[in-house]
Write an enzyme that holds these catalytic residues in place. Structure first.
Site, short mmCIF file in Angstrom:
data_model
loop_
_atom_site.label_atom_id
_atom_site.label_comp_id
_atom_site.label_asym_id
_atom_site.label_seq_id
_atom_site.Cartn_x
_atom_site.Cartn_y
_atom_site.Cartn_z
N HIS A 110 -2.89 -8.21 -2.27
CA HIS A 110 -2.67 -7.60 -0.96
C HIS A 110 -1.56 -8.37 -0.25
O HIS A 110 -1.57 -9.61 -0.23
CB HIS A 110 -3.96 -7.65 -0.14
CG HIS A 110 -3.81 -7.03 1.20
ND1 HIS A 110 -3.81 -5.65 1.38
CD2 HIS A 110 -3.59 -7.56 2.42
CE1 HIS A 110 -3.62 -5.39 2.65
NE2 HIS A 110 -3.48 -6.52 3.31
N GLY B 78 -15.81 -3.32 0.69
CA GLY B 78 -15.04 -3.31 1.93
C GLY B 78 -13.55 -3.35 1.62
O GLY B 78 -13.13 -3.97 0.66
C1 GRF Z 1 2.58 -4.92 -3.45
O1 GRF Z 1 3.18 -5.36 -2.26
C2 GRF Z 1 1.10 -5.19 -3.44
O2 GRF Z 1 0.76 -6.34 -2.73
C3 GRF Z 1 0.56 -3.98 -2.72
O3 GRF Z 1 1.36 -2.91 -3.17
C4 GRF Z 1 2.62 -3.40 -3.59
C5 GRF Z 1 2.79 -2.98 -5.00
O4 GRF Z 1 4.06 -3.29 -5.51
N1 GRF Z 1 -0.86 -3.84 -3.00
P1 GRF Z 1 4.36 -3.19 -7.05
O5 GRF Z 1 4.05 -1.76 -7.48
O6 GRF Z 1 3.51 -4.19 -7.76
O7 GRF Z 1 5.82 -3.48 -7.18
#
Ligand code: GRF
Length: 206
Positions: free
Chosen positions: A111, A145
């Site tokens: 995240h 969650g």
């Molecule tokens: C990343 O910023 C990740 O943290 C979020 O979605 C984005 C995905 O980027 N969950 P990628 O597809 O891995 O380049």
């Protein structure tokens, strides 16, 4: 034995690429054996194919909002490949208790914020609007969650004068690519059993 791992994606797959690169090392404790996308043609699918990793696309649209049925199809694909660990990497679907329960303690998400700050979407815009001086990313276990599970790894970056959501996102993303492979290695090697404390804390200057 390397742990049999799948990565779920919806988009460009840069975190997938970081995980695939780490797993090139035969001593890395996880082997990425399947990539699942819910979006036909997602950029990450081509990355997986180039790395010789099997892919499956399970589009959610034909399920017409029946999330459990869509997840049942995903579980079937994971079972067919005898997957033990799952990494969500830009997988943009809300999960149901089916997948979460099935992979409890065995499924990670990345995240783009320092959880518990800024769960949900538009994290970089919200960090800028809040005026925080440091921002970052988090790898956590997936629970029911949203963005709430126990934290396994975090990295922080500075928020710099003149930052836009895009410049900040790029700085954070570079750290995502560092901590996700490290966090998966901890889980795969059985060192992630104490989710009460983050096991990796990386920081970039200043
Ligand atoms: C990343 O910023 C990740 O943290 C979020 O979605 C984005 C995905 O980027 N969950 P990628 O597809 O891995 O380049």
């Amino acid at each position: 034995m390397r742990r049999r791992t799948a990565v779920l994606i919806s988009g460009r797959g840069s975190n997938l690429a970081a995980l695939l690169a780490a797993a090139q090392d035969p001593n890395y404790p996880a082997d990425i054996l399947l990539v699942v996308s819910n979006v036909p043609g997602a950029g990450g699918l081509a990355l997986a194919e180039a790395a010789g990793v099997p892919t499956v696309t399970i589009d959610h649209k034909p399920f017409h909002g029946d999330r459990a049925a869509h997840e049942a199809a995903i579980v079937e694909a994971l079972d067919a490949a005898a997957i033990e660990l799952v990494c969500l990497a830009g997988y943009l679907r809300k999960l149901t208790p089916l997948l979460v329960g099935r992979y409890a303690g065995r499924m990670l998400n990345i995240h783009p914020s320092l959880l518990p700050a800024f769960p949900g979407l538009h994290t970089h815009e919200r960090a800028l609007a809040a005026g925080v001086k440091r921002h970052g990313c988090t790898v956590h276990f997936v629970t029911e969650g949203l963005d709430e599970g126990p934290i396994l790894a975090q990295a922080t970056v500075p928020v710099l004068p003149g930052d836009t959501a895009d410049t900040l996102a790029a700085r954070v993303l570079a750290q995502e690519h560092v901590i996700y492979p490290r966090a998966l290695a901890l889980l795969a090697s059985g060192q992630a059993g104490a989710p009460d404390k983050p096991l990796i804390q990386a920081a970039t200057a200043p």
